[in-house]
Design a protein around this motif. Sequence first.
Motif, mmCIF file in Angstrom:
data_model
loop_
_atom_site.group_PDB
_atom_site.id
_atom_site.type_symbol
_atom_site.label_atom_id
_atom_site.label_comp_id
_atom_site.label_asym_id
_atom_site.label_seq_id
_atom_site.Cartn_x
_atom_site.Cartn_y
_atom_site.Cartn_z
ATOM 1 N N ASN A 205 12.679 -2.281 -8.123
ATOM 2 C CA ASN A 205 13.772 -2.965 -7.439
ATOM 3 C C ASN A 205 13.652 -2.933 -5.922
ATOM 4 O OD1 ASN A 205 15.161 -3.530 -9.915
ATOM 5 N ND2 ASN A 205 15.788 -1.379 -9.968
ATOM 6 N N GLN A 206 13.123 -1.840 -5.376
ATOM 7 C CA GLN A 206 13.072 -1.713 -3.923
ATOM 8 C C GLN A 206 11.785 -1.019 -3.475
ATOM 9 O OE1 GLN A 206 16.432 0.327 -2.227
ATOM 10 N NE2 GLN A 206 16.020 -0.409 -0.168
ATOM 11 N N PRO A 207 10.626 -1.699 -3.599
ATOM 12 C CA PRO A 207 9.375 -1.106 -3.111
ATOM 13 C C PRO A 207 9.395 -1.035 -1.591
ATOM 14 C CG PRO A 207 9.028 -3.386 -3.742
ATOM 15 C CD PRO A 207 10.435 -3.056 -4.139
ATOM 16 N N GLU A 208 8.780 -0.001 -1.042
ATOM 17 C CA GLU A 208 8.795 0.175 0.418
ATOM 18 C C GLU A 208 7.481 0.786 0.895
ATOM 19 O OE1 GLU A 208 13.559 1.005 1.282
ATOM 20 O OE2 GLU A 208 12.187 2.703 1.042
ATOM 21 N N ILE A 209 7.206 0.585 2.182
ATOM 22 C CA ILE A 209 6.152 1.324 2.883
ATOM 23 C C ILE A 209 6.828 2.059 4.026
ATOM 24 C CG2 ILE A 209 4.043 1.160 4.250
ATOM 25 C CD1 ILE A 209 3.279 -1.298 2.648
ATOM 26 N N HIS A 210 6.588 3.361 4.102
ATOM 27 C CA HIS A 210 7.183 4.184 5.161
ATOM 28 C C HIS A 210 6.102 4.658 6.121
ATOM 29 C CE1 HIS A 210 11.295 5.327 3.300
ATOM 30 N NE2 HIS A 210 10.837 4.238 2.702
ATOM 31 N N TYR A 211 6.538 4.925 7.346
ATOM 32 C CA TYR A 211 5.645 5.476 8.366
ATOM 33 C C TYR A 211 6.125 6.882 8.695
ATOM 34 C CZ TYR A 211 2.155 4.899 12.089
ATOM 35 O OH TYR A 211 1.019 4.995 12.867
ATOM 36 N N ARG A 212 5.221 7.698 9.172
ATOM 37 C CA ARG A 212 5.565 9.098 9.473
ATOM 38 C C ARG A 212 6.904 9.183 10.216
ATOM 39 N NH1 ARG A 212 1.017 13.028 11.766
ATOM 40 N NH2 ARG A 212 0.443 12.874 9.570
#
Length: 455
Positions: A205-212
């Motif tokens: 439902n809510q794929p994400e890419i995070h940064y440090r």
Amino acid sequence: MLEKVIVGSEEWCSFPSLGIPTMKARVDSGAKTSALHAVNIVPFEKDGEKWLKFDVNPLQNNGKTIKHCEAKMVDKRIVKSSSGSRESRYVIQTVLDLGGNQWEVEVTLTNRDSMGYRMLLGREAMSGRVLVDPEQHFLLGQPTTEKLKEYYNSSSVEKKGLRIGVLASNPELYSNKRIIEAGELRGHEMHFLNLKYCYMKLDANQPEIHYRGGRVLNDFDAVIPRIRPSMTYYGCALTRHFESLKVFSLNTAAAITQSRDKLFSLQLLLNNGVDIPTTGFANSPLDTNDLIKMVGGSPLIIKLLEGTQGKGVVLAETKKAAESVINAFKSLNANILVQEFIKEANGKDIRCFVIDGKVVAAIQREALPGEFRANIHLGGTASVIKVTAEEKRIAIKAAKAMNLKVAGVDIIRSDKGPLLLEVNSSPGLEGIEGATNKDIASEMIKAIEKQFKWS
């Protein structure tokens, strides 16, 4: 004697000469040096002096609000962080405004995404001017939400064109700096995204890419993968995740993956009618003699499939030497290719730079005297060369077969005609821009603009 300002352990401050109206700072008398969050740091010259361009996200956990800053560089020094790690940082001198009191301070520039504050005020900047009450907070006041919106939603924050990320490992690499510079000159918002600092959330439902530090990277229009060989697996997984979020990738993860598989890429090229030097591949050392005969005998080239360009390559000048090397690799369960040696190339190859189905530049690379060269480029000199129509056709056909919008296609001239050696999905810009004086980085940005019909 100056009347000292009394501050708490955190305060709001501003940097008028940088155009930053307000930002929250951690006041830390235990830290010697002050530090400002900065990304996309690019050195340049102005009136014969060294200056820096850099981007500041002044609000914590807000990557969309950006201030584009310039300041004179005063130093570059090694700074020891609170975690004990050492980092080389640029140092600037700028005016600090703290509660209406202004003075010049030295500030180091570093990525503080993983920290709780975008600004750290150290004791050198406070010496003789500030008293700290560590039990208090915001003694000098703090802006309201409405005031922050007024500061950062105004026309002073320029909305740039496309939001483009350079997905790589080394921000100081010539190619990465040039791509960021070219994108900014064409009016886009450019960000260097260190592969090691990115991590993924796989969710239906809510794929994400995070940064440090937790910053979410889902709002990019495009990414330019510049993945070093040792980071291929993770870099391609990350690129795939960007693609799943409908972020345009200049080279897709699938194209990069197959370009890094030497055997598969050669098979793919042959299936698309691209000629290569005669190459052999076998599993058993019992077939060594016929394998050598298959590629025309010695001298011949032995390449490790897992090797990167210029590494894991051996020139075997005699049949006995070839047998020894092949059997040695096989005893280690290493996969190798055996390839004919193109003697008539005389230590030269051609690099064609292909962007969006067009050869935008080409150079001839020649080995230095006495340098070993096994059908690949290991160094030496580069010069402009006029490539033939057939060589252009091969380069374009190879990039298309590999499904690469950007490719460095290496070709060698032989008695049988031009032969393709290798297709590189992250070709370097320094050698080809230096030799041809062409702006290759801008051509890469234009390929992205074309995708978005941007003008």
